[in-house]
Design a protein around this motif. Structure first.
Motif, short mmCIF file in Angstrom:
data_model
loop_
_atom_site.label_atom_id
_atom_site.label_comp_id
_atom_site.label_asym_id
_atom_site.label_seq_id
_atom_site.Cartn_x
_atom_site.Cartn_y
_atom_site.Cartn_z
N ILE A 103 9.93 -5.00 -0.20
CA ILE A 103 11.21 -5.32 0.44
C ILE A 103 11.54 -4.28 1.51
CG2 ILE A 103 13.70 -5.52 0.05
CD1 ILE A 103 13.01 -6.61 -2.76
N VAL A 104 11.34 -3.00 1.19
CA VAL A 104 11.64 -1.93 2.15
C VAL A 104 10.75 -2.06 3.38
CG1 VAL A 104 11.50 0.57 2.52
CG2 VAL A 104 12.54 -0.33 0.44
N GLN A 105 9.46 -2.33 3.16
CA GLN A 105 8.55 -2.49 4.29
C GLN A 105 8.94 -3.68 5.16
OE1 GLN A 105 4.27 -2.12 3.94
NE2 GLN A 105 4.82 -0.06 4.53
N SER A 106 9.31 -4.77 4.53
CA SER A 106 9.73 -5.95 5.29
C SER A 106 11.01 -5.68 6.07
CB SER A 106 9.94 -7.14 4.34
OG SER A 106 8.75 -7.46 3.65
N HIS A 124 0.73 0.80 5.09
CA HIS A 124 0.60 0.42 3.68
C HIS A 124 -0.86 0.57 3.25
CE1 HIS A 124 0.72 -1.90 -0.05
NE2 HIS A 124 2.04 -1.80 0.00
N SER A 125 -1.06 0.94 2.00
CA SER A 125 -2.41 1.19 1.50
C SER A 125 -3.30 -0.05 1.55
CB SER A 125 -2.36 1.73 0.07
OG SER A 125 -1.65 0.83 -0.77
N THR A 130 -10.03 -4.31 1.98
CA THR A 130 -10.54 -5.52 2.63
C THR A 130 -9.58 -6.69 2.50
OG1 THR A 130 -11.76 -6.03 0.59
CG2 THR A 130 -12.95 -4.83 2.31
N LEU A 131 -8.48 -6.52 1.78
CA LEU A 131 -7.50 -7.61 1.63
C LEU A 131 -6.65 -7.75 2.88
CD1 LEU A 131 -6.23 -6.93 -2.02
CD2 LEU A 131 -7.92 -8.61 -1.28
N ALA A 132 -6.17 -8.96 3.11
CA ALA A 132 -5.28 -9.20 4.25
C ALA A 132 -3.94 -8.51 4.02
CB ALA A 132 -5.08 -10.70 4.44
N ASN A 133 -3.32 -8.08 5.11
CA ASN A 133 -2.05 -7.36 5.01
C ASN A 133 -0.90 -8.35 4.89
OD1 ASN A 133 -0.11 -5.38 5.00
ND2 ASN A 133 -0.18 -5.03 7.21
N THR A 134 -0.77 -8.94 3.69
CA THR A 134 0.31 -9.88 3.40
C THR A 134 1.20 -9.26 2.32
OG1 THR A 134 -1.03 -11.00 1.71
CG2 THR A 134 -1.13 -11.86 3.96
N TRP A 135 2.40 -9.84 2.15
CA TRP A 135 3.34 -9.26 1.20
C TRP A 135 2.82 -9.35 -0.24
CZ3 TRP A 135 5.40 -11.88 -2.87
CH2 TRP A 135 5.34 -13.27 -2.84
N TYR A 136 2.13 -10.44 -0.58
CA TYR A 136 1.65 -10.57 -1.95
C TYR A 136 0.47 -9.65 -2.22
CZ TYR A 136 -1.11 -14.08 0.64
OH TYR A 136 -1.88 -14.72 1.57
N VAL A 141 -1.67 -4.74 -4.76
CA VAL A 141 -2.34 -3.43 -4.66
C VAL A 141 -1.44 -2.33 -5.19
CG1 VAL A 141 -3.25 -1.71 -3.05
CG2 VAL A 141 -3.85 -4.12 -2.78
N ASP A 142 -0.15 -2.36 -4.82
CA ASP A 142 0.79 -1.35 -5.31
C ASP A 142 0.92 -1.39 -6.83
OD1 ASP A 142 1.36 -0.12 -2.95
OD2 ASP A 142 3.21 -1.21 -2.57
N MET A 143 1.00 -2.58 -7.38
CA MET A 143 1.14 -2.72 -8.84
C MET A 143 -0.06 -2.11 -9.57
SD MET A 143 2.74 -6.56 -9.23
CE MET A 143 2.37 -6.61 -10.97
N VAL A 144 -1.26 -2.42 -9.09
CA VAL A 144 -2.48 -1.91 -9.75
C VAL A 144 -2.54 -0.39 -9.65
CG1 VAL A 144 -4.99 -1.89 -9.68
CG2 VAL A 144 -3.76 -4.04 -9.42
#
Length: 233
Positions: A103-106, A124-125, A130-136, A141-144
């Motif tokens: 939310i803060v980044q958005s 953002h990390s 290799t993942l796309a830079n999307t909110w999900y 990634v942050d959760m893991v």
């Protein structure tokens, strides 16, 4: 038993509340100040909010045993209940912090677009993977990573609590030696990370397994642990 679990989770949440408010207040104020500095002085800033969150999670996990274990046991919780609730607590903290971070980044991304200035960059990390830079993907990634750092921090805090400074620094020294040895270092890197040029392909399943396995030694160390840490006994 359910009431005891709710009581432990409530205590853990109350213990985190002040640190939670201070951390996000400082982070938001810092980002706001840097954003206005960029607009005022026409300079460029690159900020990694992900690193700030990861560092906080590691420290929060490290302090959990010392700050909550004695009181939860004195209030009537069993050691098994305590460990199970800490596992839930770490998962919830990782999820909440990751969601707020997205939310803060958005929000600041929207401010940058409205201002027409692209000189304020929040890194953002997920952009290193290799993942796309999307909110999900950011959330995932942050959760893991937050859950991993909370788990490892909790394990290290338990080692210091149970074995004292000698045991704690001994564990850190052993880990450092493992990283220095090519065999173990390469094994860990191959198991957890796969480099694709400048991008990392993280083994998220293995990271979650490591996070869960990190809780097992805590049970052995806290099973007969005193409510006084070894440093104060």
């Amino acid at each position: 038993m359910l009431k005891d679990m709710k009581a432990v989770l409530y205590y853990l949440a109350v213990d985190m509340r002040f640190s939670f408010m201070v951390f996000w207040s400082i982070l938001l104020l810092s980002l706001t100040a840097m954003f206005f500095i960029v607009l005022t002085f026409d300079t460029t800033m690159v900020v990694s909010t992900s690193m700030a969150i990861y560092i906080f999670c590691g420290i929060a996990g490290f302090l959990t045993t010392r700050e909550t274990f004695p009181y939860c046991i004195k209030l009537g919780a069993t050691r098994n209940q305590y460990l199970f609730n800490v596992l839930i607590y770490c998962a919830v903290v990782a999820t909440v912090f990751s969601a707020i971070h997205v939310i803060v980044q958005s929000m600041f991304g929207g401010l940058v677009k409205l201002s027409g200035s692209e000189q304020f960059i929040i890194f953002h990390s997920v952009e290193s993977t290799t993942l796309a830079n999307t909110w999900y993907n950011q959330l995932f990634v942050d959760m893991v990573i937050c859950f991993l750092l909370l788990s490892l921090g909790f394990l290290l805090g338990t080692i210091f609590y149970r074995l004292g400074l000698i045991g704690g620094f001994g564990a850190l020294a052993l880990f450092a030696i493992m990283l220095l040895l090519p065999t173990t270092r390469n094994f860990l890197l191959d198991a957890l990370v796969d480099m694709d040029g400048w991008k990392m392909r993280l083994n998220y399943v293995m990271l979650l397994i490591v996070s869960l396995l990190a809780f097992l030694p805590n049970w052995g160390m806290l099973r007969n642990a005193s409510t006084l840490s070894s440093a104060t006994r």
